[in-house]
Design a protein around this motif. Sequence first.
Motif, PDB file in Angstrom:
ATOM      1  N   VAL A 282       0.895  -0.463   0.202  1.00  0.00           N
ATOM      2  CA  VAL A 282      -0.075  -0.052   0.083  1.00  0.00           C
ATOM      3  C   VAL A 282       0.724   1.676   0.058  1.00  0.00           C
ATOM      4  N   GLY A 283       2.659   1.340  -0.042  1.00  0.00           N
ATOM      5  CA  GLY A 283       3.398   2.376  -0.065  1.00  0.00           C
ATOM      6  C   GLY A 283       2.803   3.237   1.606  1.00  0.00           C
ATOM      7  N   ASP A 284       2.637   4.095   1.159  1.00  0.00           N
ATOM      8  CA  ASP A 284       1.601   5.192   2.440  1.00  0.00           C
ATOM      9  C   ASP A 284       0.147   5.610   1.941  1.00  0.00           C
ATOM     10  N   THR A 285      -0.232   4.984   1.927  1.00  0.00           N
ATOM     11  CA  THR A 285      -2.084   5.238   2.156  1.00  0.00           C
ATOM     12  C   THR A 285      -2.848   5.205   2.679  1.00  0.00           C
ATOM     13  N   LEU A 286      -1.857   4.081   2.922  1.00  0.00           N
ATOM     14  CA  LEU A 286      -2.890   3.591   4.528  1.00  0.00           C
ATOM     15  C   LEU A 286      -1.391   3.080   5.464  1.00  0.00           C
ATOM     16  N   THR A 287      -0.930   3.096   6.579  1.00  0.00           N
ATOM     17  CA  THR A 287      -0.068   2.799   7.537  1.00  0.00           C
ATOM     18  C   THR A 287      -0.314   3.252   8.982  1.00  0.00           C
ATOM     19  N   ARG A 288       0.387   2.595   9.635  1.00  0.00           N
ATOM     20  CA  ARG A 288       0.146   2.494  11.458  1.00  0.00           C
ATOM     21  C   ARG A 288       1.360   3.856  11.825  1.00  0.00           C
ATOM     22  N   ASP A 289       0.946   4.816  13.106  1.00  0.00           N
ATOM     23  CA  ASP A 289       1.817   5.476  13.601  1.00  0.00           C
ATOM     24  C   ASP A 289       0.980   4.957  15.004  1.00  0.00           C
ATOM     25  N   HIS A 290       2.341   3.900  16.126  1.00  0.00           N
ATOM     26  CA  HIS A 290       2.300   3.622  16.556  1.00  0.00           C
ATOM     27  C   HIS A 290       1.631   2.328  16.525  1.00  0.00           C
ATOM     28  N   GLU A 291      -0.053   2.511  17.365  1.00  0.00           N
ATOM     29  CA  GLU A 291      -0.955   1.697  17.485  1.00  0.00           C
ATOM     30  C   GLU A 291      -1.979   1.687  16.994  1.00  0.00           C
ATOM     31  N   ARG A 292      -1.970   3.542  16.061  1.00  0.00           N
ATOM     32  CA  ARG A 292      -3.024   3.514  14.949  1.00  0.00           C
ATOM     33  C   ARG A 292      -2.223   3.598  13.686  1.00  0.00           C
ATOM     34  N   TRP A 293      -4.152   2.901  13.175  1.00  0.00           N
ATOM     35  CA  TRP A 293      -4.027   3.391  11.646  1.00  0.00           C
ATOM     36  C   TRP A 293      -4.333   4.465  10.912  1.00  0.00           C
ATOM     37  N   ILE A 294      -3.484   5.019   9.979  1.00  0.00           N
ATOM     38  CA  ILE A 294      -3.864   6.239   9.554  1.00  0.00           C
ATOM     39  C   ILE A 294      -4.144   6.959   8.192  1.00  0.00           C
ATOM     40  N   THR A 295      -4.524   7.338   7.572  1.00  0.00           N
ATOM     41  CA  THR A 295      -3.703   8.400   6.389  1.00  0.00           C
ATOM     42  C   THR A 295      -3.014   9.387   6.862  1.00  0.00           C
ATOM     43  N   VAL A 296      -1.550   9.371   5.401  1.00  0.00           N
ATOM     44  CA  VAL A 296      -0.763  10.793   6.205  1.00  0.00           C
ATOM     45  C   VAL A 296      -1.549  11.396   4.636  1.00  0.00           C
ATOM     46  N   GLN A 297      -1.278  13.386   4.706  1.00  0.00           N
ATOM     47  CA  GLN A 297      -1.955  14.171   3.546  1.00  0.00           C
ATOM     48  C   GLN A 297      -0.779  15.014   3.723  1.00  0.00           C
ATOM     49  N   VAL A 298      -0.201  15.402   2.605  1.00  0.00           N
ATOM     50  CA  VAL A 298       0.843  15.668   2.133  1.00  0.00           C
ATOM     51  C   VAL A 298       0.685  16.572   1.481  1.00  0.00           C
ATOM     52  N   PRO A 299       1.744  17.616   0.862  1.00  0.00           N
ATOM     53  CA  PRO A 299       1.112  18.778   0.423  1.00  0.00           C
ATOM     54  C   PRO A 299       0.309  18.499  -1.052  1.00  0.00           C
ATOM     55  N   ASP A 300       0.883  17.362  -1.898  1.00  0.00           N
ATOM     56  CA  ASP A 300       0.378  16.975  -3.057  1.00  0.00           C
ATOM     57  C   ASP A 300      -0.525  16.518  -2.833  1.00  0.00           C
ATOM     58  N   SER A 301      -1.725  16.030  -2.091  1.00  0.00           N
ATOM     59  CA  SER A 301      -2.584  15.009  -1.200  1.00  0.00           C
ATOM     60  C   SER A 301      -4.031  15.347  -2.128  1.00  0.00           C
ATOM     61  N   ASN A 302      -4.678  15.091  -2.332  1.00  0.00           N
ATOM     62  CA  ASN A 302      -5.736  14.999  -2.605  1.00  0.00           C
ATOM     63  C   ASN A 302      -6.926  14.469  -1.571  1.00  0.00           C
ATOM     64  N   ARG A 303      -7.690  14.860  -1.035  1.00  0.00           N
ATOM     65  CA  ARG A 303      -8.822  14.475   0.394  1.00  0.00           C
ATOM     66  C   ARG A 303      -9.634  13.491  -0.454  1.00  0.00           C
ATOM     67  N   ALA A 304      -9.968  13.715  -2.001  1.00  0.00           N
ATOM     68  CA  ALA A 304     -11.530  12.991  -2.291  1.00  0.00           C
ATOM     69  C   ALA A 304     -10.717  11.743  -2.571  1.00  0.00           C
ATOM     70  N   ASP A 305      -9.632  11.864  -3.675  1.00  0.00           N
ATOM     71  CA  ASP A 305      -9.205  10.934  -4.031  1.00  0.00           C
ATOM     72  C   ASP A 305      -8.303  10.022  -3.566  1.00  0.00           C
TER      73      ASP A 305
END
Length: 222
Positions: A140-163
């Motif tokens: 999955v790359g970084d589309t879905l990832t782990r921050d310690h014990e939680r699952w997160i998404t990561v939005q960076v400057p070129d991210s698109n929330r709707a996509d």
Amino acid sequence: MKPLYPDLWISTPEFPAEDNDIMMHGFMLRHPRGNLLFGRIENPDDHNVIELEGGAIRHYFTHWHEAGPGAALIQQRFNSALYCHSRSLSAVMTSVEPDETLTHDELHFGDLQILSTPGHTPGSTSYFYASPHGKKYLFVGDTLTRDHERWITVQVPDSNRADLERSLQRFRKLRPDVILMSTTRGHLSWQEVTLMEWLDAIDEAEQSPVVVRESPLYLPRH
């Protein structure tokens, strides 16, 4: 590199000097057609292991953040074809020149699903493979990832929330056994999941977006 499963190896972790709580990994899949690499594999010792294990025929990026000098060295050493999404091309080419670009969903070798999953970056791509050894792998790359014990998404400057939301909905239709991530904080870069755990992970990630306003490579601290 070290083996995780009979046909899947994980690279030596990278710990950025700026934040040693961050861990970055790439992977090697021992496919019947030849070894396939996924993500960022910069350690020269890993390149030596790849050679001992028969080299590599292809190297797939999940997004442009994985581009680095090691990719060019792999490409030259093993004459392997480097793949990235066309929307990642300009950023990737600052480090290495890909051999092929991806523009839509594809099926390689008859069993490796290439899935366009934009959102984290415009060219984010995931890879789904049902191993003959019984596990189904999802890179999955970084589309879905782990921050310690939680699952997160990561939005960076070129991210698109709707996509990103649409890509997570695509994930709901998949039935992986193992999630392989490029970058994590305080957690291993792979996670076995049941179906219920997988759906819960997507739910949690949707509710826990993290916005990074500076460097796109590293996850933020809490």
